[in-house]
Design a protein around this motif. Structure first.
Motif, PDB file in Angstrom:
ATOM      1  N   HIS A  38       0.892  -1.299   0.061  1.00 25.44           N
ATOM      2  CA  HIS A  38       0.124   0.001   0.573  1.00 25.44           C
ATOM      3  C   HIS A  38       0.782   0.759   0.303  1.00 25.44           C
ATOM      4  CE1 HIS A  38      -3.407   2.437   2.358  1.00 25.44           C
ATOM      5  NE2 HIS A  38      -3.388   3.407   1.579  1.00 25.44           N
ATOM      6  N   LEU A  39       0.750   1.949  -0.834  1.00 28.36           N
ATOM      7  CA  LEU A  39       1.479   3.409  -1.050  1.00 28.36           C
ATOM      8  C   LEU A  39       0.225   4.827  -1.696  1.00 28.36           C
ATOM      9  CD1 LEU A  39       2.029   4.145  -3.864  1.00 28.36           C
ATOM     10  CD2 LEU A  39       3.315   2.300  -4.098  1.00 28.36           C
ATOM     11  N   LEU A  40       1.557   5.635  -1.396  1.00 36.84           N
ATOM     12  CA  LEU A  40       0.646   7.019  -1.430  1.00 36.84           C
ATOM     13  C   LEU A  40       0.853   7.663  -2.678  1.00 36.84           C
ATOM     14  CD1 LEU A  40       0.200   7.894   2.199  1.00 36.84           C
ATOM     15  CD2 LEU A  40      -1.665   7.005   1.123  1.00 36.84           C
ATOM     16  N   VAL A  41      -0.162   8.419  -3.224  1.00 35.96           N
ATOM     17  CA  VAL A  41       0.857  10.099  -4.448  1.00 35.96           C
ATOM     18  C   VAL A  41       0.172  10.668  -3.939  1.00 35.96           C
ATOM     19  CG1 VAL A  41       0.603   9.866  -6.796  1.00 35.96           C
ATOM     20  CG2 VAL A  41       0.328   7.199  -6.172  1.00 35.96           C
ATOM     21  N   VAL A  42       1.021  11.598  -4.329  1.00 34.51           N
ATOM     22  CA  VAL A  42       0.478  12.991  -3.483  1.00 34.51           C
ATOM     23  C   VAL A  42       1.015  13.919  -4.811  1.00 34.51           C
ATOM     24  CG1 VAL A  42       0.683  12.582  -1.178  1.00 34.51           C
ATOM     25  CG2 VAL A  42       3.138  13.356  -2.223  1.00 34.51           C
ATOM     26  N   PRO A  43       0.444  14.944  -4.815  1.00 35.73           N
ATOM     27  CA  PRO A  43       1.181  16.231  -5.719  1.00 35.73           C
ATOM     28  C   PRO A  43       2.301  16.237  -4.914  1.00 35.73           C
ATOM     29  CG  PRO A  43      -1.041  17.319  -4.451  1.00 35.73           C
ATOM     30  CD  PRO A  43      -0.402  15.655  -4.132  1.00 35.73           C
ATOM     31  N   LYS A  44       3.135  17.520  -5.702  1.00 39.55           N
ATOM     32  CA  LYS A  44       4.270  17.893  -4.755  1.00 39.55           C
ATOM     33  C   LYS A  44       4.182  19.850  -4.332  1.00 39.55           C
ATOM     34  CE  LYS A  44       8.392  16.007  -6.085  1.00 39.55           C
ATOM     35  NZ  LYS A  44       9.164  15.938  -6.691  1.00 39.55           N
ATOM     36  N   ARG A  45       3.357  19.832  -5.247  1.00 39.02           N
ATOM     37  CA  ARG A  45       1.756  21.362  -4.942  1.00 39.02           C
ATOM     38  C   ARG A  45       0.960  20.842  -3.923  1.00 39.02           C
ATOM     39  NH1 ARG A  45       0.869  24.711  -9.588  1.00 39.02           N
ATOM     40  NH2 ARG A  45       0.625  23.131 -10.534  1.00 39.02           N
ATOM     41  N   HIS A  46       1.006  21.714  -2.094  1.00 40.53           N
ATOM     42  CA  HIS A  46       0.587  21.272  -1.689  1.00 40.53           C
ATOM     43  C   HIS A  46      -1.346  21.557  -1.855  1.00 40.53           C
ATOM     44  CE1 HIS A  46      -1.443  20.385   2.592  1.00 40.53           C
ATOM     45  NE2 HIS A  46      -2.375  21.700   2.380  1.00 40.53           N
TER      46      HIS A  46
END
Length: 142
Positions: A38-46
């Motif tokens: 299980h992993l997370l993908v996030v945008p670098k811009r908040h």
């Protein structure tokens, strides 16, 4: 934003087991996984929620999640399927207020799942709900 742990991970000031690091997105292992891998993908811009998320950033997050899901299926991990999950708001289960897409590898009897026990609404109710959503889409120019 100073309390945003994902912002610290993106900035490199908090530890993370990084899977993918691109110009606009970062993917890393979840420290409280639902299933192995299980992993997370996030945008670098908040962006604290979907309403604040730039649509291009959202597209990049989803595209990275799709590529990672495909890679999971061909990895050495036991993977029979993959869920993509994004919680927007407290009522939806969001705990960290930086948009993040969960990529959850699944096996047949892993015990994880989203299940509803609701009865199916009538067509009249479905049509009324669709109307309300269409009206809201039109009000913001989308």
């Amino acid at each position: 934003m100073s309390d945003c742990i994902f912002c610290a991970i993106v900035a490199g000031t908090a530890p993370a087991s990084v899977v993918l690091d691109e110009s606009d997105v970062l993917a890393f292992m979840d420290i409280r996984p639902f299933t192995p891998g299980h992993l997370l993908v996030v945008p670098k811009r908040h962006a604290s929620g979907l309403a604040q998320l730039d649509p291009e950033d959202g597209a990049k997050v989803f595209a990275a999640g799709q590529r990672i899901a495909t890679a999971l299926r061909s990895s050495a991990l036991p993977v029979d399927g993959v869920n993509l999950f994004l919680a927007d708001g407290v009522a939806a289960g969001q705990e960290v207020f930086h948009v993040h897409l969960h990529v959850v590898p699944r096996t047949a009897r892993d015990g994880f799942g989203v299940r509803a026990n609701a009865q199916s609404p009538t067509r009249t109710v479905l049509d009324g709900t669709a109307d309300a959503i269409r009206s809201a889409l039109g009000s913001d120019g989308a």
